[in-house]
Write a protein that holds these residues in place. Sequence first.
Motif, PDB file in Angstrom:
ATOM      1  N   LYS A  90     -28.380 -74.958 -19.221  1.00  0.00           N
ATOM      2  CA  LYS A  90     -28.622 -76.329 -19.673  1.00  0.00           C
ATOM      3  C   LYS A  90     -27.855 -77.301 -18.778  1.00  0.00           C
ATOM      4  N   ASP A  94     -26.765 -85.176 -19.023  1.00  0.00           N
ATOM      5  CA  ASP A  94     -27.880 -85.356 -19.944  1.00  0.00           C
ATOM      6  C   ASP A  94     -28.736 -86.568 -19.600  1.00  0.00           C
ATOM      7  N   ASP A  95     -29.943 -86.539 -20.126  1.00  0.00           N
ATOM      8  CA  ASP A  95     -30.874 -87.680 -20.084  1.00  0.00           C
ATOM      9  C   ASP A  95     -31.156 -88.194 -18.679  1.00  0.00           C
TER      10      ASP A  95
END
Length: 123
Positions: A90, A94-95
């Motif tokens: 992952k 983020d984003d």
Amino acid sequence: MAAPDFSYNPQPRWAEDPDTPVVCAAMRSECAAQLKDGQIDAEWSYAELYNADGMLVGLRSLQSSGCKPLDEHLLLSHRHFATTFSEPGKPDLDDITVELAPGTTKDAVRLVKRGSTQVSIGC
């Protein structure tokens, strides 16, 4: 130990972030003039380097604290902090969406996130 493809600039003398007494011994040896009453207060800025998949692949010191052992300690501890909640596979960033021009390989892309912090460390 840092993965071989993880880059630091400057390269820390330690493979892992050492305990405070080790950092303090290096600071007393190399930064005695800055240790006022056994403490250093400084601004430190850095750049987190991410690949196109949003994975943290490097850290760069942009503004030195003025004490090389402290800069090296900050790089190592910041990597630990930045990846504390990482999950395998992952992204660490983020984003984000990365759109590459045709012919641009993902390996050629680095996303740079700048930050800074006020540092106060006592020894």
